[in-house]
Design a protein around this motif. Structure first.
Motif, mmCIF file in Angstrom:
data_model
loop_
_atom_site.group_PDB
_atom_site.id
_atom_site.type_symbol
_atom_site.label_atom_id
_atom_site.label_comp_id
_atom_site.label_asym_id
_atom_site.label_seq_id
_atom_site.Cartn_x
_atom_site.Cartn_y
_atom_site.Cartn_z
ATOM 1 N N LEU A 239 -62.345 10.327 20.354
ATOM 2 C CA LEU A 239 -63.710 10.544 20.769
ATOM 3 C C LEU A 239 -64.760 10.229 22.285
ATOM 4 O O LEU A 239 -65.856 11.111 22.294
ATOM 5 N N THR A 240 -63.731 9.205 23.282
ATOM 6 C CA THR A 240 -64.655 9.004 24.098
ATOM 7 C C THR A 240 -64.404 11.245 25.100
ATOM 8 O O THR A 240 -65.530 11.370 25.689
ATOM 9 N N ALA A 241 -64.065 11.584 25.189
ATOM 10 C CA ALA A 241 -63.626 12.520 25.311
ATOM 11 C C ALA A 241 -65.208 13.605 24.793
ATOM 12 O O ALA A 241 -65.237 14.667 25.748
ATOM 13 N N LEU A 242 -64.671 14.159 23.482
ATOM 14 C CA LEU A 242 -65.520 14.880 22.828
ATOM 15 C C LEU A 242 -67.283 14.224 23.599
ATOM 16 O O LEU A 242 -68.029 14.864 23.644
ATOM 17 N N VAL A 243 -66.909 13.170 23.692
ATOM 18 C CA VAL A 243 -68.639 12.354 24.286
ATOM 19 C C VAL A 243 -69.009 13.172 25.810
ATOM 20 O O VAL A 243 -69.782 13.554 25.851
ATOM 21 N N ALA A 244 -68.041 12.633 26.296
ATOM 22 C CA ALA A 244 -68.250 13.343 27.501
ATOM 23 C C ALA A 244 -68.054 14.277 28.173
ATOM 24 O O ALA A 244 -69.114 15.365 28.569
ATOM 25 N N ALA A 245 -67.725 15.776 27.237
ATOM 26 C CA ALA A 245 -67.363 16.974 26.730
ATOM 27 C C ALA A 245 -68.497 16.915 26.347
ATOM 28 O O ALA A 245 -69.081 18.453 26.356
ATOM 29 N N GLY A 246 -69.915 16.523 26.152
ATOM 30 C CA GLY A 246 -70.712 16.397 25.477
ATOM 31 C C GLY A 246 -71.286 17.290 23.910
ATOM 32 O O GLY A 246 -71.830 17.674 23.381
ATOM 33 N N HIS A 247 -70.069 16.923 22.740
ATOM 34 C CA HIS A 247 -70.187 16.957 21.954
ATOM 35 C C HIS A 247 -70.002 15.994 20.715
ATOM 36 O O HIS A 247 -69.597 16.078 19.595
ATOM 37 N N ALA A 248 -71.460 14.636 20.783
ATOM 38 C CA ALA A 248 -71.406 14.407 19.807
ATOM 39 C C ALA A 248 -71.616 14.517 19.183
ATOM 40 O O ALA A 248 -71.646 13.693 17.427
ATOM 41 N N ASP A 249 -72.647 15.802 19.194
ATOM 42 C CA ASP A 249 -73.521 16.382 18.107
ATOM 43 C C ASP A 249 -72.657 16.887 17.157
ATOM 44 O O ASP A 249 -73.143 17.439 15.915
ATOM 45 N N ARG A 250 -71.076 17.101 16.644
ATOM 46 C CA ARG A 250 -70.335 18.335 15.921
ATOM 47 C C ARG A 250 -69.493 16.775 15.056
ATOM 48 O O ARG A 250 -68.796 17.258 14.385
ATOM 49 N N VAL A 251 -69.069 15.274 15.746
ATOM 50 C CA VAL A 251 -68.127 14.319 15.148
ATOM 51 C C VAL A 251 -68.625 13.909 14.061
ATOM 52 O O VAL A 251 -69.824 13.392 13.727
ATOM 53 N N LEU A 252 -68.265 14.259 13.161
ATOM 54 C CA LEU A 252 -68.085 13.180 11.687
ATOM 55 C C LEU A 252 -66.770 12.157 11.095
ATOM 56 O O LEU A 252 -65.948 12.497 11.419
ATOM 57 N N LEU A 253 -67.339 10.417 11.032
ATOM 58 C CA LEU A 253 -65.702 10.016 10.259
ATOM 59 C C LEU A 253 -66.163 9.767 9.468
ATOM 60 O O LEU A 253 -67.093 9.461 8.848
ATOM 61 N N GLY A 254 -64.932 9.679 8.688
ATOM 62 C CA GLY A 254 -64.349 8.918 7.696
ATOM 63 C C GLY A 254 -63.692 8.068 7.284
ATOM 64 O O GLY A 254 -62.947 7.657 8.228
ATOM 65 N N GLY A 255 -63.110 7.584 6.163
ATOM 66 C CA GLY A 255 -62.579 5.974 5.863
ATOM 67 C C GLY A 255 -60.736 7.269 5.562
ATOM 68 O O GLY A 255 -59.737 6.770 5.737
ATOM 69 N N ASP A 256 -60.854 8.057 4.321
ATOM 70 C CA ASP A 256 -59.972 9.103 3.700
ATOM 71 C C ASP A 256 -58.943 7.349 3.635
ATOM 72 O O ASP A 256 -58.271 8.094 3.533
ATOM 73 N N THR A 257 -59.337 7.367 2.177
ATOM 74 C CA THR A 257 -58.892 5.833 1.629
ATOM 75 C C THR A 257 -58.045 6.979 0.451
ATOM 76 O O THR A 257 -59.084 7.449 -0.628
ATOM 77 N N THR A 258 -56.551 7.064 0.066
ATOM 78 C CA THR A 258 -56.032 8.538 -0.734
ATOM 79 C C THR A 258 -54.861 6.951 -2.063
ATOM 80 O O THR A 258 -54.812 8.138 -2.642
ATOM 81 N N THR A 259 -54.706 6.353 -1.260
ATOM 82 C CA THR A 259 -53.863 5.901 -2.337
ATOM 83 C C THR A 259 -54.476 3.587 -2.052
ATOM 84 O O THR A 259 -55.158 3.431 -1.657
ATOM 85 N N ALA A 260 -54.221 3.711 -3.652
ATOM 86 C CA ALA A 260 -54.377 1.832 -3.692
ATOM 87 C C ALA A 260 -53.945 1.049 -2.917
ATOM 88 O O ALA A 260 -54.472 0.233 -2.971
ATOM 89 N N ALA A 261 -52.990 1.431 -2.719
ATOM 90 C CA ALA A 261 -52.382 0.224 -1.343
ATOM 91 C C ALA A 261 -53.455 0.235 -0.143
ATOM 92 O O ALA A 261 -53.786 -0.534 0.457
ATOM 93 N N ALA A 262 -54.442 1.408 0.048
ATOM 94 C CA ALA A 262 -55.179 0.986 0.905
ATOM 95 C C ALA A 262 -56.232 0.690 0.986
ATOM 96 O O ALA A 262 -57.644 1.039 1.903
ATOM 97 N N ARG A 263 -56.598 0.217 -0.403
ATOM 98 C CA ARG A 263 -58.145 -0.511 -1.043
ATOM 99 C C ARG A 263 -57.979 -1.979 -0.386
ATOM 100 O O ARG A 263 -57.058 -2.705 -0.603
ATOM 101 N N GLY A 264 -59.228 -1.656 0.237
ATOM 102 C CA GLY A 264 -59.081 -3.621 0.484
ATOM 103 C C GLY A 264 -60.096 -4.116 -0.836
ATOM 104 O O GLY A 264 -59.660 -5.337 -0.282
ATOM 105 N N SER A 265 -60.442 -3.627 -1.733
ATOM 106 C CA SER A 265 -60.685 -4.652 -2.866
ATOM 107 C C SER A 265 -59.539 -5.259 -3.370
ATOM 108 O O SER A 265 -59.501 -6.067 -5.005
#
Length: 310
Positions: A239-265
């Motif tokens: 992320l730091t490299a992309l921001v430095a290169a001027g590409h912060a406007d192309r970044v999306l972030l997600g959690g990608d919870t795909t298993t029961a073990a990954a749930r906090g609840s």
């Protein structure tokens, strides 16, 4: 407009967004780890809302227990916009007897779910539900596209051209982003700005990330991840490299919870809310509020915004 399970909304109504996650998911590759608990999904979504979350894109495609019938009620209960997916994953995620039926008329299936309504996974040829899909989820393979992927990519491109929908791509191990771009954009004439390249944090090579950003694609980083934690520590370097290169406007972030073990609840976590309480909080500390607003507000509002056709 952005197509949610409760209807179309203006981009500026989307708000703080988890751009890649799963409330429900089941794959033959993950036996015993199915996300199929409605109360747990609601608990995750409510906790996400309590942490400031306002929208979530569920990338679960057809045939993998996306529980489309539950999504509108969950969106209402938690007060969170949900963007649902049509699409098809790698063949290895499905029972062999399921795939032939889904592959029959695949592009038309995608278009129908985007314009008429999602179908039940148990009855893919049944009547449409009131909720419509707002994106197309497809998948590449490790460093290449196999024949199944090529078929699915062609159908997704046809559905994009018919509807305008954004195409979100699972990159196996984060690999082959430029090959995927070449297939969708070069071969099938899908605009790069309608393509989200997912899991880029799993193959932390900044050169193709920059090249994909320069081409106009969306760059999806989906950590933290219990399944791919070995590369999670590189997320902020990327992320730091992309921001430095001027590409912060192309970044999306997600959690990608795909298993029961990954749930906090109900599992070991860290769960969907950690994307905001952990990742977003650190983005603000290390990269600033401008970058955080780009990653979680402005970029999702543009990436999922479609001039819908059909």
């Amino acid at each position: 407009m952005i197509r949610t399970v409760l209807g179309d909304i203006a981009p500026d109504a989307l708000g703080v967004t988890d751009s890649h996650d799963h409330l429900f998911f089941a794959s033959v590759k993950l036996p015993g780890q199915e996300l199929d608990d409605v109360p747990a999904a609601e608990a995750e979504l409510r906790a996400f809302a309590a942490a400031g979350g306002q929208a979530l894109a569920q990338w679960t495609p057809m045939g993998l227990n996306r529980r489309a019938e539950e999504l509108p009620a969950l969106a209402r209960a938690a007060g969170v916009h949900i963007i649902a997916a049509t699409g098809l994953h790698q063949a290895a995620n499905y029972r062999p007897e399921v795939l032939p039926r889904l592959l029959d008329g695949l592009a038309d299936r995608f278009v129908a779910e985007l314009t008429e309504g999602l179908r039940l996974d148990a009855d893919p040829d049944g009547e449409p539900l009131p909720a419509r899909a707002g994106l197309i989820k497809i998948a590449g393979d490790f460093h290449h596209l196999d024949s199944h992927a090529q078929t699915v990519f062609a159908a997704a491109a046809a559905a994009h051209h018919a509807t305008g929908a954004t195409i979100a791509v699972h990159l196996e191990g984060g690999t082959h982003p430029l090959g995927v771009l070449d297939e969708l954009h070069g071969r099938h004439a899908v605009p790069a700005s309608s393509i989200i390249l997912g899991h880029l944090n799993r193959f932390p090579d900044t050169a193709p990330h920059r090249e994909a950003a320069e081409a106009g694609a969306w760059l999806g980083f989906d950590g933290p991840s219990r399944g791919n934690h070995a590369t999670d520590w590189r997320l902020f370097d990327l992320l730091t490299a992309l921001v430095a290169a001027g590409h912060a406007d192309r970044v999306l972030l997600g959690g990608d919870t795909t298993t029961a073990a990954a749930r906090g609840s109900s599992g070991g976590g860290p769960g969907i809310p950690f994307l905001l309480t952990g990742i977003r909080a650190r983005v603000i500390r290390e990269l600033g509020t401008e970058a955080a607003d780009a990653f979680f507000l402005r970029n999702p509002a543009r990436a999922f915004d479609v001039d819908w056709r059909g």
